[in-house]
Design a protein around this motif. Sequence first.
Motif, PDB file in Angstrom:
ATOM      1  N   GLY A 110       0.827  -1.199   0.000  1.00 14.81           N
ATOM      2  CA  GLY A 110       0.000   0.000   0.000  1.00 14.81           C
ATOM      3  C   GLY A 110       0.865   1.253   0.000  1.00 14.81           C
ATOM      4  N   ARG A 111       0.208   2.395   0.142  1.00 17.74           N
ATOM      5  CA  ARG A 111       0.931   3.664   0.190  1.00 17.74           C
ATOM      6  C   ARG A 111       0.058   4.697   0.868  1.00 17.74           C
ATOM      7  NH1 ARG A 111      -0.672   7.006  -4.368  1.00 17.74           N
ATOM      8  NH2 ARG A 111       1.285   8.157  -4.243  1.00 17.74           N
ATOM      9  N   GLY A 112       0.671   5.777   1.329  1.00 18.13           N
ATOM     10  CA  GLY A 112      -0.083   6.848   1.968  1.00 18.13           C
ATOM     11  C   GLY A 112      -0.833   6.358   3.194  1.00 18.13           C
ATOM     12  N   ASP A 113      -2.135   6.663   3.256  1.00 18.59           N
ATOM     13  CA  ASP A 113      -2.909   6.272   4.426  1.00 18.59           C
ATOM     14  C   ASP A 113      -3.260   4.786   4.430  1.00 18.59           C
ATOM     15  OD1 ASP A 113      -4.784   6.208   2.403  1.00 18.59           O
ATOM     16  OD2 ASP A 113      -6.148   7.655   3.312  1.00 18.59           O
ATOM     17  N   ARG A 114      -2.877   4.073   3.376  1.00 14.12           N
ATOM     18  CA  ARG A 114      -3.107   2.626   3.330  1.00 14.12           C
ATOM     19  C   ARG A 114      -1.807   1.832   3.446  1.00 14.12           C
ATOM     20  NH1 ARG A 114      -6.047   1.160  -1.893  1.00 14.12           N
ATOM     21  NH2 ARG A 114      -4.834   2.874  -2.764  1.00 14.12           N
ATOM     22  N   LEU A 115      -0.738   2.482   3.886  1.00 11.96           N
ATOM     23  CA  LEU A 115       0.544   1.803   4.041  1.00 11.96           C
ATOM     24  C   LEU A 115       0.453   0.737   5.129  1.00 11.96           C
ATOM     25  CD1 LEU A 115       3.524   1.775   3.121  1.00 11.96           C
ATOM     26  CD2 LEU A 115       4.006   3.346   5.024  1.00 11.96           C
ATOM     27  N   TYR A 126       6.776   7.093  -9.083  1.00 10.26           N
ATOM     28  CA  TYR A 126       6.078   8.102  -8.270  1.00 10.26           C
ATOM     29  C   TYR A 126       6.235   7.831  -6.781  1.00 10.26           C
ATOM     30  CZ  TYR A 126       2.360   4.525  -8.418  1.00 10.26           C
ATOM     31  OH  TYR A 126       1.648   3.352  -8.349  1.00 10.26           O
ATOM     32  N   GLY A 127       7.290   7.087  -6.420  1.00  9.10           N
ATOM     33  CA  GLY A 127       7.625   6.906  -5.017  1.00  9.10           C
ATOM     34  C   GLY A 127       6.877   5.812  -4.291  1.00  9.10           C
ATOM     35  N   HIS A 128       6.166   4.925  -5.009  1.00  8.76           N
ATOM     36  CA  HIS A 128       5.439   3.851  -4.316  1.00  8.76           C
ATOM     37  C   HIS A 128       6.445   2.975  -3.573  1.00  8.76           C
ATOM     38  CE1 HIS A 128       2.912   0.470  -3.366  1.00  8.76           C
ATOM     39  NE2 HIS A 128       1.860   1.059  -3.901  1.00  8.76           N
ATOM     40  N   PRO A 129       6.190   2.667  -2.289  1.00  8.19           N
ATOM     41  CA  PRO A 129       7.146   1.871  -1.510  1.00  8.19           C
ATOM     42  C   PRO A 129       7.492   0.530  -2.153  1.00  8.19           C
ATOM     43  CG  PRO A 129       5.521   2.861  -0.049  1.00  8.19           C
ATOM     44  CD  PRO A 129       5.062   3.140  -1.446  1.00  8.19           C
ATOM     45  N   ASP A 130       6.509  -0.166  -2.735  1.00  9.06           N
ATOM     46  CA  ASP A 130       6.789  -1.452  -3.376  1.00  9.06           C
ATOM     47  C   ASP A 130       7.629  -1.283  -4.633  1.00  9.06           C
ATOM     48  OD1 ASP A 130       5.426  -3.075  -1.529  1.00  9.06           O
ATOM     49  OD2 ASP A 130       3.516  -2.815  -2.559  1.00  9.06           O
ATOM     50  N   HIS A 131       7.443  -0.181  -5.349  1.00  9.57           N
ATOM     51  CA  HIS A 131       8.261   0.086  -6.528  1.00  9.57           C
ATOM     52  C   HIS A 131       9.720   0.278  -6.119  1.00  9.57           C
ATOM     53  CE1 HIS A 131       4.701   1.771  -9.141  1.00  9.57           C
ATOM     54  NE2 HIS A 131       4.403   0.627  -8.542  1.00  9.57           N
ATOM     55  N   LEU A 132       9.917   0.965  -5.005  1.00 12.49           N
ATOM     56  CA  LEU A 132      11.279   1.191  -4.517  1.00 12.49           C
ATOM     57  C   LEU A 132      11.925  -0.122  -4.084  1.00 12.49           C
ATOM     58  CD1 LEU A 132      10.645   4.460  -2.479  1.00 12.49           C
ATOM     59  CD2 LEU A 132      11.586   4.251  -4.778  1.00 12.49           C
ATOM     60  N   VAL A 133      11.133  -1.009  -3.469  1.00  8.34           N
ATOM     61  CA  VAL A 133      11.646  -2.326  -3.092  1.00  8.34           C
ATOM     62  C   VAL A 133      12.040  -3.107  -4.343  1.00  8.34           C
ATOM     63  CG1 VAL A 133      11.023  -4.574  -2.092  1.00  8.34           C
ATOM     64  CG2 VAL A 133      10.401  -2.463  -0.908  1.00  8.34           C
ATOM     65  N   ALA A 134      11.178  -3.096  -5.366  1.00  6.62           N
ATOM     66  CA  ALA A 134      11.468  -3.820  -6.602  1.00  6.62           C
ATOM     67  C   ALA A 134      12.728  -3.274  -7.265  1.00  6.62           C
ATOM     68  CB  ALA A 134      10.279  -3.731  -7.555  1.00  6.62           C
ATOM     69  N   HIS A 135      12.855  -1.945  -7.301  1.00  9.11           N
ATOM     70  CA  HIS A 135      14.051  -1.328  -7.886  1.00  9.11           C
ATOM     71  C   HIS A 135      15.309  -1.794  -7.171  1.00  9.11           C
ATOM     72  CE1 HIS A 135      17.021   1.679  -9.049  1.00  9.11           C
ATOM     73  NE2 HIS A 135      17.241   1.844  -7.754  1.00  9.11           N
ATOM     74  N   ARG A 136      15.287  -1.715  -5.854  1.00  6.51           N
ATOM     75  CA  ARG A 136      16.473  -2.072  -5.082  1.00  6.51           C
ATOM     76  C   ARG A 136      16.819  -3.547  -5.249  1.00  6.51           C
ATOM     77  NH1 ARG A 136      18.936  -5.606  -1.568  1.00  6.51           N
ATOM     78  NH2 ARG A 136      20.605  -4.516  -0.474  1.00  6.51           N
ATOM     79  N   ALA A 137      15.810  -4.404  -5.174  1.00  2.00           N
ATOM     80  CA  ALA A 137      16.071  -5.847  -5.252  1.00  2.00           C
ATOM     81  C   ALA A 137      16.541  -6.252  -6.636  1.00  2.00           C
ATOM     82  CB  ALA A 137      14.802  -6.615  -4.873  1.00  2.00           C
ATOM     83  N   ALA A 138      15.937  -5.700  -7.687  1.00  2.00           N
ATOM     84  CA  ALA A 138      16.348  -6.041  -9.043  1.00  2.00           C
ATOM     85  C   ALA A 138      17.768  -5.551  -9.331  1.00  2.00           C
ATOM     86  CB  ALA A 138      15.373  -5.450 -10.055  1.00  2.00           C
ATOM     87  N   THR A 139      18.074  -4.338  -8.868  1.00  2.81           N
ATOM     88  CA  THR A 139      19.419  -3.791  -9.079  1.00  2.81           C
ATOM     89  C   THR A 139      20.460  -4.630  -8.345  1.00  2.81           C
ATOM     90  OG1 THR A 139      18.496  -1.563  -9.322  1.00  2.81           O
ATOM     91  CG2 THR A 139      20.852  -1.730  -8.837  1.00  2.81           C
ATOM     92  N   ALA A 140      20.146  -5.019  -7.126  1.00  2.00           N
ATOM     93  CA  ALA A 140      21.071  -5.849  -6.355  1.00  2.00           C
ATOM     94  C   ALA A 140      21.234  -7.226  -6.986  1.00  2.00           C
ATOM     95  CB  ALA A 140      20.578  -5.973  -4.918  1.00  2.00           C
ATOM     96  N   ALA A 141      20.140  -7.806  -7.481  1.00  3.46           N
ATOM     97  CA  ALA A 141      20.229  -9.112  -8.128  1.00  3.46           C
ATOM     98  C   ALA A 141      21.055  -9.032  -9.404  1.00  3.46           C
ATOM     99  CB  ALA A 141      18.829  -9.642  -8.422  1.00  3.46           C
ATOM    100  N   PHE A 142      20.895  -7.952 -10.169  1.00  2.00           N
ATOM    101  CA  PHE A 142      21.729  -7.747 -11.354  1.00  2.00           C
ATOM    102  C   PHE A 142      23.205  -7.701 -10.956  1.00  2.00           C
ATOM    103  CE2 PHE A 142      24.145  -4.643 -13.849  1.00  2.00           C
ATOM    104  CZ  PHE A 142      24.046  -5.178 -15.128  1.00  2.00           C
ATOM    105  N   SER A 143      23.497  -6.984  -9.891  1.00  2.00           N
ATOM    106  CA  SER A 143      24.877  -6.858  -9.429  1.00  2.00           C
ATOM    107  C   SER A 143      25.469  -8.204  -9.040  1.00  2.00           C
ATOM    108  CB  SER A 143      24.936  -5.887  -8.240  1.00  2.00           C
ATOM    109  OG  SER A 143      26.246  -5.753  -7.746  1.00  2.00           O
TER     110      SER A 143
END
Length: 280
Positions: free
Chosen positions: A85-90, A131-148
């Motif tokens: 979720g995000r915002g008031d539904r986090l 647009y800053g969605h918390p799950d998008h940020l998790v996916a970005h970080r995990a995919a980048t780390a897995a690529f590395s």
Amino acid sequence: MQASLLAVLAHPDDEALRCGGTLARAAAQGADVTLICLTRGEVGRNTDPTLTVTDMGAQREQELQEACAHLGIHPPVFLGYHDSGRGDRLRQGDPLASINADPLDIEARILEVIRRVTPQVMLTFDPHGMYGHPDHLVAHRAATAAFSRAGNHGVPVQRLYYAAQTHEEMRRLQSEQRGAGLGVLNGLNPDIYAVSPCTVAACIDVRAHAAQKLAALRAHRSQTGPLSTLGTLSSAQLQPLLEQETFSLGGLRSPLPDYPVSDLFSGLNVRFHSISAGAP
């Protein structure tokens, strides 16, 4: 090697708007295209009053299955984390939400798929998660780390791309045509959440796959109904997204032949399935 592309995203429908044309294009070329989806989007709201939804996660899983079929790519791989979720539904208190998962566990599960599908190309969200969605940020970080880490696991993925929006695109989607822009972008600063033209490392012409992309988008009925801003974008806002998709560069293990490239596989020594054998 057989051409293979792996996309790592967070929710059903993430694939359609920003990279659906590119995924369809790669599949039509004869590449194996695999989509990892971290969650089933359980926190999404039903925006179609004609649709009865008793289990949002199951509904959105089915929608993504249908969208992938429209794009001509393999069925999605769900990692089974919960939508944060995000915002008031986090959902900070949900231990299974992706924001509360062990990042190394997410990386390891992505690496399992990398070893299985041996991609030369990966794509995921940009560093600001569109647009800053918390799950998008998790996916970005995990995919980048897995690529590395992938080179240490015998699969030196050659390229990592981030789905990115330009200033022009973001301002167009924020415009007040028909009374509303794309709601999730309202109030966000393009200097933070968009990129300059010089940052675009891949510019993909997806006009030949516009119908597939639109069908995939519409498959997400619960998220693109008449009560959603996404489902009510004007033609002026939507049409450019059916023509071109842009990506910034996350990582390289071999040089790009051009900048920007017009094909994510450009310059790579890969083979493609014949057209008759290319469908998953």
